[in-house]
Design a protein around this motif. Sequence first.
Motif, PDB file in Angstrom:
ATOM      1  N   GLN A  66     -34.813  -4.392  16.822  1.00 56.24           N
ATOM      2  CA  GLN A  66     -35.233  -4.598  15.441  1.00 56.24           C
ATOM      3  C   GLN A  66     -34.598  -5.862  14.860  1.00 56.24           C
ATOM      4  OE1 GLN A  66     -34.264  -1.014  13.346  1.00 56.24           O
ATOM      5  NE2 GLN A  66     -35.994   0.115  14.180  1.00 56.24           N
ATOM      6  N   VAL A  67     -33.318  -6.073  15.141  1.00 64.34           N
ATOM      7  CA  VAL A  67     -32.627  -7.257  14.630  1.00 64.34           C
ATOM      8  C   VAL A  67     -33.257  -8.523  15.205  1.00 64.34           C
ATOM      9  CG1 VAL A  67     -30.439  -8.529  14.686  1.00 64.34           C
ATOM     10  CG2 VAL A  67     -30.453  -6.088  14.160  1.00 64.34           C
TER      11      VAL A  67
ATOM     12  N   ALA B 231     -36.871 -13.238  14.722  1.00 65.61           N
ATOM     13  CA  ALA B 231     -38.033 -14.013  15.158  1.00 65.61           C
ATOM     14  C   ALA B 231     -38.937 -14.370  13.984  1.00 65.61           C
ATOM     15  CB  ALA B 231     -38.821 -13.239  16.205  1.00 65.61           C
ATOM     16  N   ALA B 232     -38.876 -13.597  12.902  1.00 59.62           N
ATOM     17  CA  ALA B 232     -39.701 -13.862  11.732  1.00 59.62           C
ATOM     18  C   ALA B 232     -39.127 -14.970  10.854  1.00 59.62           C
ATOM     19  CB  ALA B 232     -39.857 -12.587  10.905  1.00 59.62           C
TER      20      ALA B 232
ATOM     21  N   ALA C 119     -36.057 -18.787  18.690  1.00 60.34           N
ATOM     22  CA  ALA C 119     -35.377 -19.342  19.860  1.00 60.34           C
ATOM     23  C   ALA C 119     -34.299 -18.381  20.346  1.00 60.34           C
ATOM     24  CB  ALA C 119     -34.761 -20.692  19.529  1.00 60.34           C
ATOM     25  N   ALA C 120     -33.511 -17.838  19.441  1.00 60.17           N
ATOM     26  CA  ALA C 120     -32.458 -16.886  19.831  1.00 60.17           C
ATOM     27  C   ALA C 120     -33.056 -15.588  20.317  1.00 60.17           C
ATOM     28  CB  ALA C 120     -31.530 -16.629  18.654  1.00 60.17           C
TER      29      ALA C 120
ATOM     30  N   LEU D 187     -35.091  -6.834  25.918  1.00 65.12           N
ATOM     31  CA  LEU D 187     -34.502  -5.496  25.834  1.00 65.12           C
ATOM     32  C   LEU D 187     -35.565  -4.457  26.111  1.00 65.12           C
ATOM     33  CD1 LEU D 187     -32.418  -5.884  22.577  1.00 65.12           C
ATOM     34  CD2 LEU D 187     -31.604  -6.042  24.913  1.00 65.12           C
ATOM     35  N   SER D 188     -35.163  -3.439  26.851  1.00 63.25           N
ATOM     36  CA  SER D 188     -36.047  -2.297  27.038  1.00 63.25           C
ATOM     37  C   SER D 188     -35.223  -1.037  26.949  1.00 63.25           C
ATOM     38  CB  SER D 188     -36.767  -2.390  28.389  1.00 63.25           C
ATOM     39  OG  SER D 188     -35.816  -2.345  29.435  1.00 63.25           O
TER      40      SER D 188
END
Length: 65
Positions: free
Chosen positions: A42-43, A48-49, A55-56, A62-63
Amino acid sequence: MGVDRHPFRYYRTEYAVERFIEGSGLPYSILRATQFHELIAQVLGAAAAVPGGDAAAGRLSLSAG
């Protein structure tokens, strides 16, 4: 996770509810399950938004499970 010392309101509220339950006189069990993978996803999704945040977020995959 340290909900008794955490700065996020969500965890402070969880801790207050635990104290309320403990003081109720009723039998109880408290289980603190940390869902770390979902939190990080979620973070990173929120990052990304944000301009430049993609980029980070793109460096990690993650899965859960």
